[in-house]
Design a protein around this motif. Structure first.
Motif, PDB file in Angstrom:
ATOM      1  N   ALA A 126       4.161  10.746   1.393  1.00 14.29           N
ATOM      2  CA  ALA A 126       2.911  10.069   1.048  1.00 14.29           C
ATOM      3  C   ALA A 126       2.973   8.641   1.537  1.00 14.29           C
ATOM      4  CB  ALA A 126       2.443  10.299  -0.177  1.00 14.29           C
ATOM      5  N   GLY A 127       4.062   8.044   0.973  1.00 14.08           N
ATOM      6  CA  GLY A 127       4.382   6.558   1.409  1.00 14.08           C
ATOM      7  C   GLY A 127       4.520   6.311   2.711  1.00 14.08           C
ATOM      8  N   VAL A 145       1.129   4.263  -3.014  1.00 16.91           N
ATOM      9  CA  VAL A 145       0.722   5.411  -2.612  1.00 16.91           C
ATOM     10  C   VAL A 145       1.852   6.181  -3.140  1.00 16.91           C
ATOM     11  CG1 VAL A 145       0.265   7.085  -0.892  1.00 16.91           C
ATOM     12  CG2 VAL A 145      -1.048   5.053  -1.011  1.00 16.91           C
ATOM     13  N   SER A 146       3.056   5.822  -2.712  1.00 21.57           N
ATOM     14  CA  SER A 146       4.404   6.406  -2.898  1.00 21.57           C
ATOM     15  C   SER A 146       4.585   6.800  -4.741  1.00 21.57           C
ATOM     16  CB  SER A 146       5.482   5.971  -2.358  1.00 21.57           C
ATOM     17  OG  SER A 146       6.419   6.917  -2.682  1.00 21.57           O
ATOM     18  N   SER A 181      -1.937   3.275   7.975  1.00 16.43           N
ATOM     19  CA  SER A 181      -2.216   1.865   7.818  1.00 16.43           C
ATOM     20  C   SER A 181      -2.142   0.931   8.908  1.00 16.43           C
ATOM     21  CB  SER A 181      -1.723   1.081   6.422  1.00 16.43           C
ATOM     22  OG  SER A 181      -0.413   0.674   6.860  1.00 16.43           O
ATOM     23  N   LEU A 204       1.997   6.578  -7.018  1.00 13.89           N
ATOM     24  CA  LEU A 204       0.988   7.406  -7.760  1.00 13.89           C
ATOM     25  C   LEU A 204       1.248   8.792  -7.155  1.00 13.89           C
ATOM     26  CD1 LEU A 204      -2.091   5.079  -6.801  1.00 13.89           C
ATOM     27  CD2 LEU A 204      -0.854   5.475  -9.031  1.00 13.89           C
ATOM     28  N   VAL A 205       1.619   9.074  -6.040  1.00 14.14           N
ATOM     29  CA  VAL A 205       1.986  10.577  -5.765  1.00 14.14           C
ATOM     30  C   VAL A 205       3.125  11.321  -6.626  1.00 14.14           C
ATOM     31  CG1 VAL A 205       2.491  12.309  -3.834  1.00 14.14           C
ATOM     32  CG2 VAL A 205       0.798  10.610  -3.468  1.00 14.14           C
ATOM     33  N   ALA A 225       1.454   6.622   4.459  1.00 13.46           N
ATOM     34  CA  ALA A 225       0.395   5.468   4.070  1.00 13.46           C
ATOM     35  C   ALA A 225       0.796   4.221   4.946  1.00 13.46           C
ATOM     36  CB  ALA A 225       0.454   5.203   2.798  1.00 13.46           C
ATOM     37  N   TYR A 226       1.993   4.060   4.937  1.00 11.42           N
ATOM     38  CA  TYR A 226       2.737   2.792   5.809  1.00 11.42           C
ATOM     39  C   TYR A 226       2.220   3.132   7.386  1.00 11.42           C
ATOM     40  CZ  TYR A 226       5.246  -0.735   7.948  1.00 11.42           C
ATOM     41  OH  TYR A 226       6.054  -1.830   8.706  1.00 11.42           O
ATOM     42  N   LEU A 263       0.950  -1.292   0.003  1.00 12.47           N
ATOM     43  CA  LEU A 263      -0.250  -0.071  -0.123  1.00 12.47           C
ATOM     44  C   LEU A 263       0.932   1.240   0.034  1.00 12.47           C
ATOM     45  CD1 LEU A 263      -2.848   1.330   0.222  1.00 12.47           C
ATOM     46  CD2 LEU A 263      -2.462   1.266   2.788  1.00 12.47           C
ATOM     47  N   ALA A 264       1.853   1.133   0.890  1.00 11.50           N
ATOM     48  CA  ALA A 264       2.768   2.501   0.839  1.00 11.50           C
ATOM     49  C   ALA A 264       3.607   2.627  -0.512  1.00 11.50           C
ATOM     50  CB  ALA A 264       3.633   2.271   1.942  1.00 11.50           C
ATOM     51  N   GLY A 314       6.104  12.193  -2.744  1.00 11.44           N
ATOM     52  CA  GLY A 314       5.897  10.871  -2.900  1.00 11.44           C
ATOM     53  C   GLY A 314       6.437  10.109  -1.530  1.00 11.44           C
TER      54      GLY A 314
END
Length: 99
Positions: free
Chosen positions: A87-88, A70-71, A95, A73-74, A91-92, A66-67, A84
């Protein structure tokens, strides 16, 4: 003690000076320019794959994937590596509350 400091200083200076001197010699080679352009992404890919392979559990693997998603994509959307990365990381970290 002083001789050890002198040796360490000489080694440090040479390890920093010689690559710079060699870089000027090979600056115009096209194959080295291509390698320099691909190397950061290749190293990052190796680190990500190694991290994913070393996950302890399915939950940790899910959080890592997931991280990473997200990283990426950002980073693709904003074209800013730092955003990025943050954001990763977020997200980690966040989560952990859900998984």
């Amino acid at each position: 003690m002083i001789p050890a400091i002198i040796v360490c200083a000489a080694v440090t200076l040479s390890l920093r000076l010689f690559p710079v001197m060699l870089a000027h010699r090979f600056r115009d080679r096209e194959d080295l320019r291509e390698l320099a352009a691909l190397l950061p992404a290749g190293l990052m890919l190796i680190l990500v794959v190694y991290t994913l392979l070393e996950a302890d559990s399915g939950v940790q693997l899910t959080r890592l994937v997931l991280a990473a998603v997200v990283s990426v994509l950002v980073n693709l959307g904003v074209k800013n590596f730092l955003l990025g990365f943050v954001a990763g990381f977020l997200a980690y970290s966040l989560s952990g509350f859900f998984f």
